[in-house]
Design an enzyme around this catalytic site. Sequence first.
Site, PDB file in Angstrom:
ATOM      1  N   SER A   9       0.996  -1.075  -0.097  1.00 45.91           N
ATOM      2  CA  SER A   9      -0.117   0.385   0.073  1.00 45.91           C
ATOM      3  C   SER A   9       0.577   1.382  -0.288  1.00 45.91           C
ATOM      4  CB  SER A   9      -0.997   0.133   0.958  1.00 45.91           C
ATOM      5  OG  SER A   9      -1.003   1.219   1.559  1.00 45.91           O
ATOM      6  N   HIS A  34      -0.879  -0.940  -4.148  1.00 43.29           N
ATOM      7  CA  HIS A  34      -2.010  -0.986  -3.551  1.00 43.29           C
ATOM      8  C   HIS A  34      -2.048   0.851  -3.378  1.00 43.29           C
ATOM      9  CE1 HIS A  34      -5.390  -1.451  -1.207  1.00 43.29           C
ATOM     10  NE2 HIS A  34      -5.919  -1.127  -1.062  1.00 43.29           N
ATOM     11  N   ASP A  36      -4.325   3.752  -1.942  1.00 47.48           N
ATOM     12  CA  ASP A  36      -5.596   4.407  -1.381  1.00 47.48           C
ATOM     13  C   ASP A  36      -5.748   5.866  -1.925  1.00 47.48           C
ATOM     14  OD1 ASP A  36      -6.101   2.093   0.166  1.00 47.48           O
ATOM     15  OD2 ASP A  36      -4.336   2.316   0.959  1.00 47.48           O
ATOM     16  N   MET A  38      -8.185   8.556  -0.130  1.00 46.61           N
ATOM     17  CA  MET A  38      -8.883   8.960   0.851  1.00 46.61           C
ATOM     18  C   MET A  38      -9.379  10.456   0.376  1.00 46.61           C
ATOM     19  SD  MET A  38      -7.085   7.429   3.719  1.00 46.61           S
ATOM     20  CE  MET A  38      -7.103   5.588   3.931  1.00 46.61           C
ATOM     21  N   HIS A  67      -8.330   1.762  -4.903  1.00 47.17           N
ATOM     22  CA  HIS A  67      -9.038   1.978  -3.255  1.00 47.17           C
ATOM     23  C   HIS A  67      -9.286   3.408  -2.610  1.00 47.17           C
ATOM     24  CE1 HIS A  67      -9.390   0.583   0.735  1.00 47.17           C
ATOM     25  NE2 HIS A  67     -11.028   0.823  -0.030  1.00 47.17           N
ATOM     26  N   MET A  69     -11.592   5.403  -1.326  1.00 45.75           N
ATOM     27  CA  MET A  69     -12.619   5.606   0.252  1.00 45.75           C
ATOM     28  C   MET A  69     -12.723   6.707   0.043  1.00 45.75           C
ATOM     29  SD  MET A  69      -9.368   3.367   2.009  1.00 45.75           S
ATOM     30  CE  MET A  69      -8.700   3.629   0.757  1.00 45.75           C
ATOM     31  N   MET A 139     -12.135  -5.969   3.510  1.00 50.94           N
ATOM     32  CA  MET A 139     -11.307  -4.672   4.986  1.00 50.94           C
ATOM     33  C   MET A 139     -10.736  -5.718   6.205  1.00 50.94           C
ATOM     34  SD  MET A 139     -10.792  -2.299   2.818  1.00 50.94           S
ATOM     35  CE  MET A 139      -9.725  -1.431   4.314  1.00 50.94           C
ATOM     36  N   ASP A 177      -7.290  -6.643   2.728  1.00 53.32           N
ATOM     37  CA  ASP A 177      -6.268  -4.920   3.256  1.00 53.32           C
ATOM     38  C   ASP A 177      -6.539  -4.147   5.076  1.00 53.32           C
ATOM     39  OD1 ASP A 177      -4.995  -2.810   2.876  1.00 53.32           O
ATOM     40  OD2 ASP A 177      -6.642  -1.516   1.640  1.00 53.32           O
TER      41      ASP A 177
HETATM   42  C1  DX5 Z   1      -6.395   1.677   5.227  1.00 55.44           C
HETATM   43  C2  DX5 Z   1      -5.716   0.893   3.451  1.00 55.44           C
HETATM   44  C3  DX5 Z   1      -5.393  -0.013   3.967  1.00 55.44           C
HETATM   45  C4  DX5 Z   1      -3.652   0.594   4.548  1.00 55.44           C
HETATM   46  C5  DX5 Z   1      -2.970  -0.414   4.814  1.00 55.44           C
HETATM   47  O1  DX5 Z   1      -7.556   2.659   4.679  1.00 55.44           O
HETATM   48  O2  DX5 Z   1      -7.055   1.314   2.730  1.00 55.44           O
HETATM   49  O3  DX5 Z   1      -4.618  -0.134   2.027  1.00 55.44           O
HETATM   50  O4  DX5 Z   1      -2.510   2.008   3.799  1.00 55.44           O
HETATM   51  O5  DX5 Z   1      -1.983  -0.322   5.781  1.00 55.44           O
HETATM   52  P1  DX5 Z   1      -1.418  -1.475   6.383  1.00 55.44           P
HETATM   53  O6  DX5 Z   1      -1.200  -2.469   6.089  1.00 55.44           O
HETATM   54  O7  DX5 Z   1      -0.248  -0.679   7.169  1.00 55.44           O
HETATM   55  O8  DX5 Z   1      -2.721  -1.206   7.715  1.00 55.44           O
HETATM   56 ZN    ZN Z   2      -7.226   0.190   0.848  1.00 53.91          ZN
END
Ligand code: DX5
Ligand code: ZN
Length: 218
Positions: A9, A34, A36, A38, A67, A69, A139, A177
């Site tokens: 990630s 990956h 993320d 947000m 991903h 969010m 998740m 994840d």
């Molecule tokens: C959380 C993200 C994850 C996160 C994973 O909101 O979707 O992808 O960054 O990080 P670790 O592996 O450190 O939990």
């Molecule tokens: Zn993620």
Amino acid sequence: MTKIKIAPSFLSADFSKAGEEVTKITANGADLLHLDVMDGSFVKNISFGPKFIKEIRPYSNIVFDAHLMIVNPWNYIPQFVDAGADIITVHYEACGDRLKETLKQIKDLGVKCGAVINPNTEVKQIESVIDDCDMLLLMSVYPGFGGQKFIPDVLPKIEQARKLIEKTGKDIDLEIDGGINKENVKLVKDAGANVIVAGSTVFNEVDRAKIIRELREI
Ligand code: DX5
Ligand code: ZN
């Protein structure tokens, strides 16, 4: 058993050297990157958007696994496709009854799609769209931040999702994840996950090639 793929990630990478980080993690053996995304609304954190993804895209040919969010993801999907995402996953909790059409929107733009559920959402909520997905993402933390603790309650959901995938007869990936490390990776694989996201576990390590190999092989 489907091939195990490791998806570091990027949230845990050093953004001041973003391009270099992408090239290096690819050379270190990652299978997917990956990403993320947000928005400070769907989750209580803000990360990066399509412009950032577009600018790191030239640094590797690795599969970009975005991903999302974010609320109203349908408004932004074309931008993420244009930025170079290879697969886009959207939350059931963000899409509600628009999930099926949002997955179709992604596919119609020529990229792979997937549905995501939070730790407190049942697999049955996405059962009717499994056939439309290239990947399901479960998740194992509440989304928003890297470095959180793995929630073991997700394990029976992994088994349940894997069974539903098998019933389709299709080659659909099952991604997990949140909070994955050397101690729990075998549990999630045994339950049926084949795409393993790992942020802090990979990026906090000096020898990233070694940790990626270990997560794949344990
Ligand atoms: C959380 C993200 C994850 C996160 C994973 O909101 O979707 O992808 O960054 O990080 P670790 O592996 O450190 O939990
Ligand atoms: Zn993620």
